[in-house]
Design a protein around this motif. Sequence first.
Motif, PDB file in Angstrom:
ATOM      1  N   ARG A 342      -6.887   4.149  -2.734  1.00  0.00           N
ATOM      2  CA  ARG A 342      -6.955   5.474  -3.383  1.00  0.00           C
ATOM      3  C   ARG A 342      -8.185   6.236  -2.896  1.00  0.00           C
ATOM      4  O   ARG A 342      -8.113   7.410  -2.555  1.00  0.00           O
ATOM      5  N   ARG A 346      -8.246   9.573  -0.305  1.00  0.00           N
ATOM      6  CA  ARG A 346      -8.895  10.845  -0.670  1.00  0.00           C
ATOM      7  C   ARG A 346      -9.855  11.284   0.427  1.00  0.00           C
ATOM      8  O   ARG A 346      -9.922  12.461   0.783  1.00  0.00           O
ATOM      9  N   GLN A 496      -0.325  13.186   0.754  1.00  0.00           N
ATOM     10  CA  GLN A 496      -0.859  13.842  -0.446  1.00  0.00           C
ATOM     11  C   GLN A 496      -1.410  15.237  -0.123  1.00  0.00           C
ATOM     12  O   GLN A 496      -1.350  16.137  -0.952  1.00  0.00           O
ATOM     13  N   TYR A 503      -5.854  17.082  -5.432  1.00  0.00           N
ATOM     14  CA  TYR A 503      -5.806  15.995  -6.406  1.00  0.00           C
ATOM     15  C   TYR A 503      -6.895  14.978  -6.084  1.00  0.00           C
ATOM     16  O   TYR A 503      -6.989  14.481  -4.965  1.00  0.00           O
ATOM     17  N   GLU A 505      -8.262  11.559  -6.215  1.00  0.00           N
ATOM     18  CA  GLU A 505      -7.930  10.149  -6.478  1.00  0.00           C
ATOM     19  C   GLU A 505      -9.162   9.481  -7.052  1.00  0.00           C
ATOM     20  O   GLU A 505     -10.128   9.222  -6.351  1.00  0.00           O
ATOM     21  N   THR A 507     -11.748   6.929  -8.203  1.00  0.00           N
ATOM     22  CA  THR A 507     -12.123   5.566  -7.846  1.00  0.00           C
ATOM     23  C   THR A 507     -12.720   4.885  -9.070  1.00  0.00           C
ATOM     24  O   THR A 507     -13.632   5.427  -9.698  1.00  0.00           O
TER      25      THR A 507
ATOM     26  N   ASP B 439      -4.787  12.397 -13.383  1.00  0.00           N
ATOM     27  CA  ASP B 439      -5.632  11.352 -12.837  1.00  0.00           C
ATOM     28  C   ASP B 439      -5.070  10.000 -13.215  1.00  0.00           C
ATOM     29  O   ASP B 439      -4.433   9.852 -14.252  1.00  0.00           O
TER      30      ASP B 439
END
Lengths: 529, 442
Positions: A342, A346, A496, A503, A505, A507, B439
Amino acid sequence: MGTDDKTLLDDVSEKPGPPAEPLPYRPDRTVREYLARNRRESAVDLATPGQLGRGALLGAAALLLLAYDYKVFWAGLLFLLSGFYLAAILYKLVTVLRSLCGAHEIRVSPEELSALREEDLPVYTVLVPLYRESAVAGRIVAAMERLDYPAEKLDVKFLLEEDDASTARACTGLALPEGAEIVLVPHSFPKTKPKACMHGLARARGEYLVIYDAEDRPEPDQLRKAVAAFRRAEERVACLQVKLNYYNPDENRLTKWFTIEYTAWFDLFLPGLHSLGAPIPLGGTSNHFRTAILREVGGWDPFNVTEDCDLGIRLHRRGFRTAILDSTTWEEANSRLGNWIRQRSRWVKGYLQTHLVHTRSIVQTLKELGPFGAASFLLTVGGLSLTLLLNPVFWTILLLYGGLWAGAALGFGVHPWQMIYTDRVSDIDLSFTLWSRLSWVFFGVSGVLFLANGVFILINVLACFRRGLGRLAPLALLSPLYWALISLAAWKGLVQLLFRPSYWEKTRHGLMRGPAPGDPGAENPAHDR
Amino acid sequence: MTGKTRTTLRRIGAAGAWAFLLLGSGGSVCGGESPPPGQPRAVLDISGAPDIVFTDLVLQMHIRAFLDREAPRRPPKEKADLLPATLQPSFLREGFFERPVALPPVEIALPPYSAEACDIRFPLAPAYLSARHRLRLELRAFGSMTEAFLSIRPAGEPGKDLEARGLHLYTRQGERVMLGTVRWGESAYRRWAVPRAAARWASSRPDMPVVALSCDAAGGDGLAEMKELFLKRDRDLRIIRPSGQSGRCAPILGLLAAAGRLEWKGDAEVLLSPGTADIAFGTPPALYGMALHALVSRMETVLPSARGRMFLALPALPPGLSSRGEFYRLAAARVAKERHMRTIDLEAAVDPLVAWGAQGAELLMVPAAREALARRLAAALNPGPRDRFASALLALAGLGFFLLIFRMRRARRRFRALVAHTCGEGETPPAPSSAGTSDPKP
């Protein structure tokens, strides 16, 4: 903390349990003002009409070529891609080798540090964006307390999101350092870290400003070093990038690889770029800025998910420079694959966003960055992303090539010579044979891939020894496997980018087994120089 | 030199002889008496020049048939000298070359093949035949066949030797033929000394008509250039271009092209012999089968009288190719079965000495042959299942692309609405979770 924020924070933190309904987005003045000033440089638009037009022209030309001769098309396309791929890799190698040839980062001696008088120290703003970080909120608070800087001159701002009750609760339950402030960021679109930082910037009081992530452990004297470095550096040095590294490299293979990669990036690659005077894509945290200049360039782009990289390029375009400061901030390496993918997706998405943003006007970019700077930008931001995206394609071609060789060895269909023989142009004519083209392409791509992997391994091994992490060197030899994982994440990021460009992502932090450095009973970072 | 190397070199030498024979006869059409039961009545040799092995077989069958028919068998005047008997092709052993005018007029009809292919073989063959004694020794000095090809120089005057050996080839018009090398580009004439020497030799004999063999426009141009350079005898040089096209080596598709030019009279039984070039050049067996199908269809169109009376030869393979070549034999057998054709298994009849070693076969690769492969891939053969599959894939990809664009546009609209809302310009959008901005749960 402002009265409004305090009230909101009370509201947020006192709500027990998970929220029943997602909060509706609020309008956000900070974002609106940013867009009003900097829309042309914002990733809010994925591509401008000009870019789309250029893309359409290129696509049409490619289709025409495809219709004319598919062999030429594929050979040409792969030739271009592998050329760019090779250039990006070799440029990285050159920068790394250059950084090995000397100390290009700014080093502050203990004498210089001790010569700094407390009363001369400026107010330093520290922005700590926190979102769903209740597990590690205590650690960053402790890290802030360990900073060797006069408390009255520290302007620490914990940036909390309005919809994040758990972190708000965790923070309100902690004894914040003197001078620390909680800034509540309204729940608005986009939900990104740079947007939170923009809210922090709006309230920053310091002459200098730095960002730390929730899991960061900056070296205590880092702020003093930064002040000394800023005072010694030219005025146009607007930013100091501190080296990042991980305090949990030995947790598993992923953290080891991640540590190696970070070491190569921050200890070798970025200093190399610095020495070449090339634009530097900033790392996510521990960027120290001159606040005035940061405001002048507009701050961070709330829509760019690697706002740090974008800001580094933007600073360069405006004539400012970034230097590397010889200090380390320790972070927590992602130890879980899903979480890591993820995060990494990003990053790649953000790099692609940044590439698109800064290639909107190629002439302008060339003018502002200069030919070398523009080339460096293309190779470091777009080029490295492209290598990640191309890796699976090239691996597939290599496997196919190997399969054909194996098939030939086993007596099926294709002759090996068909795959290695190249036509002599002068002897035949321009209509090359299919096999010959495939030979070129397969052989070329395989060669490029081998070379690139060799370079990747070499850089990582060098990084291990540079940082005193020789024990990780054997794993560095397996870096192509790690590269394959990054490529997986890169493709996720690319997809994405098309559908959810802004968006963020998230962590997860605090996944480390055992206490982190700074926690009670914890040891110092696992490695040091 | 080890025994194995010696054997290999001997085989190379033998192959040179075969190549010479091939190039002297090329494709040929021969009618004959009633064949033995089960054998085709006529042999239509439509294999290309690179198909050394098979063409030789056909030629051998042709020659044997002719000899059996026309000439009483005589013991050879002399043994085919230096080659041990075990290495000699059977017709050499039979003293074929010792019959001065034993060959009937042969129509030289080379199918389109590569100029590059020519220049690999031409120099070796006459040199071998003209100076067998010496060449065989010279060959020993080279480590590989490639080196041998590249290093052969004529010993003496090859044409003279040829003449001395009584080896003459004639066209149907009775013209004696001198073999010349054709190659595209003048560099060939520098590289290959044999044609130059041959040309000089020919130029010294104004009484002898010279017919240069060529297969295509490129080769013909090359010969014309050679003529201008060396012969200066325009009227004596005639260029035969049976294919009339500028194709180069096209083992199977070349046959298709050539088939339309055939004239056939009377009832014929036709042996279709696809040759081994495609095998040596690595044509995928499936394509090979497809091309055979197309070839059969074409022949049925061109020669309606042969419909239902065609034989298909299962190719004979050099030893080094035999394991892989089985796929081709299977493909040919399958085509024969599907087209209700009888087969002749040439492998059962092949003289082991005919076979090239794997090394020799590999050396047959020429760019043009691979171009033929590419052409074959792109040829407008009847679209098979693979093409339909590819079309379906393409259509799916197109559909996927449009869906992608559609989804992107929708996502983009949603994104713009959110931005507008953030800037206080739009209405409140729906809950964020559906907007691509949610999210992940920690």
